[in-house]
Write an enzyme that holds these catalytic residues in place. Structure first.
Site, PDB file in Angstrom:
ATOM      1  N   SER A 193      35.915  68.541  55.169  1.00  0.00           N
ATOM      2  CA  SER A 193      36.474  68.096  56.446  1.00  0.00           C
ATOM      3  C   SER A 193      37.312  66.851  56.210  1.00  0.00           C
ATOM      4  O   SER A 193      37.401  66.355  55.085  1.00  0.00           O
ATOM      5  CB  SER A 193      35.349  67.781  57.423  1.00  0.00           C
ATOM      6  OG  SER A 193      34.686  66.614  56.973  1.00  0.00           O
ATOM      7  N   LYS A 194      37.904  66.349  57.289  1.00  0.00           N
ATOM      8  CA  LYS A 194      38.731  65.138  57.200  1.00  0.00           C
ATOM      9  C   LYS A 194      37.959  63.961  56.625  1.00  0.00           C
ATOM     10  O   LYS A 194      38.520  63.103  55.963  1.00  0.00           O
ATOM     11  CB  LYS A 194      39.221  64.732  58.596  1.00  0.00           C
ATOM     12  CG  LYS A 194      40.380  65.570  59.055  1.00  0.00           C
ATOM     13  CD  LYS A 194      41.223  64.834  60.066  1.00  0.00           C
ATOM     14  CE  LYS A 194      42.472  65.679  60.253  1.00  0.00           C
ATOM     15  NZ  LYS A 194      43.611  65.043  60.678  1.00  0.00           N
ATOM     16  N   ARG A 195      36.677  63.961  56.948  1.00  0.00           N
ATOM     17  CA  ARG A 195      35.805  62.892  56.442  1.00  0.00           C
ATOM     18  C   ARG A 195      35.888  62.768  54.916  1.00  0.00           C
ATOM     19  O   ARG A 195      35.699  61.698  54.351  1.00  0.00           O
ATOM     20  CB  ARG A 195      34.371  63.267  56.867  1.00  0.00           C
ATOM     21  CG  ARG A 195      33.291  62.296  56.607  1.00  0.00           C
ATOM     22  CD  ARG A 195      32.042  62.753  57.378  1.00  0.00           C
ATOM     23  NE  ARG A 195      31.678  64.135  57.078  1.00  0.00           N
ATOM     24  CZ  ARG A 195      30.992  64.510  56.009  1.00  0.00           C
ATOM     25  NH1 ARG A 195      30.601  63.628  55.118  1.00  0.00           N
ATOM     26  NH2 ARG A 195      30.696  65.785  55.805  1.00  0.00           N
TER      27      ARG A 195
END
Ligand code: GLU
Length: 467
Positions: free
Chosen positions: A241-243
């Site tokens: 994910s973006k994380r």
């Protein structure tokens, strides 16, 4: 003599968002396979979800493909244009008794699944309309008459032999009540009509493949080869994910990554050739083979991507890097920067920057006007002392007398000045550096002076002695 059938691969994005690195990676694999085999690479826009599909996403995906250097060999086809084609094949299946009309409502189907679950069976449509021979009608769907025994399998190019019991699968809907085809039907028809020989895609599609193979067989189409690549995971092995620093391709472009760096990084994430890490595009085409695709998921590592980016910045030809840097230089406020000037500048800085905004920032002191150069106060206090200014003024007079103003001639002037006056270089270098750069860091001074040229060098020195 039989000729080898042509290799044709495809990328089939759903335009419901930007091109993400997972999609980009399967696109690159498919592109490489086609280029390696002298085949064709085609695009298909899977825009059957009319609510979520948007033209702006299609445009953005194509733009990202172009930026990555992934060219395609025919105009993309759009599934939303092709209902007639899908219906032709659905009619063929109906005519041949391989599909049937079904009037069960979604609620009824859900009740069947519930009943199967309660009985400890796999939740499925129970075949209620299979033998009813219903005609077409309002609100009816078409279901595929799936085999009720046996197995459906294939030798996956990545995962090896895979096989599913046909009893696991139910009679899938191939035409919705609004007349639109379902994903599996449309993909099979399009892969056939686009003459796809190899389907490389993410392994989230593995469960669709037996359904698609059944459709190929029922329609009398040759079955292509399939390869399912594992998903990219985050560095902590969780869903990416973006994380984890994973962004869309376009965001990497905006952040100043080079397309070759992203391509090289993504290819290595799931494909290997010994332990080689760096591959120029042409080399990738030569060395790529589906044999090198890994069956285990790789973790995304933003540091490695940055390392590759720094590598490709250093390896770029100066004119190419200047062209890549130009938009970032403009964004940093230098609207009138010229490619010619940047081409002279980048070799002084490219060893040290890891992305294009950093490169643009490092070049700032060369891009500003001589009158606009900002001087770091602490550096001025430290280096432009009374003695420092005397050296700057003396060197200014010597530089002014140079006919040819190059890094060698200015270097020689400085070396002679230091020697003639019994000085250490560190008495002279820092004041001159602060005069030209405005701060203590930066590239080799003779290089800086050669790029600035005589007039601008002297102007900066004049200004420095009056600070
Ligand atoms: N449109 C599908 C997706 O974006 C790809 C289908 C396929 O590759 O067969 O996941």
């Amino acid at each position: 003599m039989t000729t080898q059938p042509q290799v044709v691969t495809r990328f089939a994005p759903s335009p419901t968002g930007h091109l993400h690195i997972g999609g980009a990676r399967t696109a690159i694999f498919s592109w490489l396979l086609a280029r390696k085999m002298g085949g064709r690479f085609v695009l298909r826009i899977e825009d059957t979800d009319r609510e979520r599909s948007k033209q702006e996403y299609t445009d953005a995906i194509l733009e990202s493909m172009r930026w990555l250097g992934l060219d395609w060999d025919a105009d993309p086809i759009y599934q939303s244009d092709r209902d007639d084609v899908y219906n032709k094949y659905i009619d063929q299946l109906l005519d041949e008794g391989k599909a049937y009309w079904c009037e069960c409502t979604p609620e009824e189907v859900e009740a069947m699944r519930e009943a199967a679950r309660a009985a400890g069976d796999k939740p499925k449509y129970n075949g209620h309309c299979r033998a009813r021979n219903l005609p077409a009608g309002e609100g009816r769907v078409v279901r595929f008459k799936a085999p009720v025994s046996g197995k459906t399998g294939w030798v996956d190019l990545v995962k090896g032999p895979l096989s599913f019991d046909n009893t696991e699968l139910d009679d899938m809907i191939i035409r919705r009540s609004d007349g639109s085809p379902t994903y599996n039907l449309a993909v099979v028809v399009d892969d056939y009509e686009q003459k796809i020989s190899h389907v490389l895609r993410g392994d989230d599609h593995v469960s669709n493949t037996p359904k698609q193979i059944m459709l190929y067989e029922a329609l009398g189409f040759p079955v292509p080869k399939f390869g399912h690549v594992p998903m990219i995971l985050g560095s902590d092995r969780k869903k990416l994910s973006k994380r984890h620093g994973a962004l869309s391709v376009m965001e990497y472009e905006k952040m100043g990554y080079l397309p070759q760096a992203l391509v090289n990084y993504l290819v290595r994430l799931g494909w290997s050739y010994g332990d080689q890490e760096i591959f120029e595009l042409q080399e990738l085409i030569e060395k790529f083979s589906t044999d090198g695709l890994s069956g285990s998921p790789a973790g995304f590592d933003p540091d490695k991507l940055q390392w590759l980016n720094a590598h490709y910045m250093k390896a770029s030809a100066d004119a190419d890097l200047a062209a890549l840097a130009l938009p970032f230089v403009v964004r940093a406020g230098f609207d009138d920067a010229s490619i010619d000037f940047l081409t002279k500048l980048v070799p002084l800085f490219k060893e040290r920057a890891k992305d294009l905004p950093e490169l643009a920032e490092a070049m700032r002191f060369m891009l500003v006007s001589d009158a606009g150069l900002a001087y770091d106060e602490a550096a001025v206090a430290k280096a432009l002392t009374e003695e420092g200014r005397i050296h700057v003024a003396a060197l200014r007079a010597l530089f002014a007398g140079l006919e040819s103003f190059t890094k060698d001639t200015t270097h020689d002037v400085m070396a002679r000045y230091v020697e003639d006056n019994g000085l250490k270089f560190k008495a002279v270098g820092p004041p001159l550096r602060v005069a030209l750069v405005g701060a203590m860091g930066g590239p080799n001074l003779p290089d800086v002076m050669e790029v600035l040229g005589k007039e601008r060098t002297l102007a900066r020195m004049d200004r420095a002695v009056t600070l």
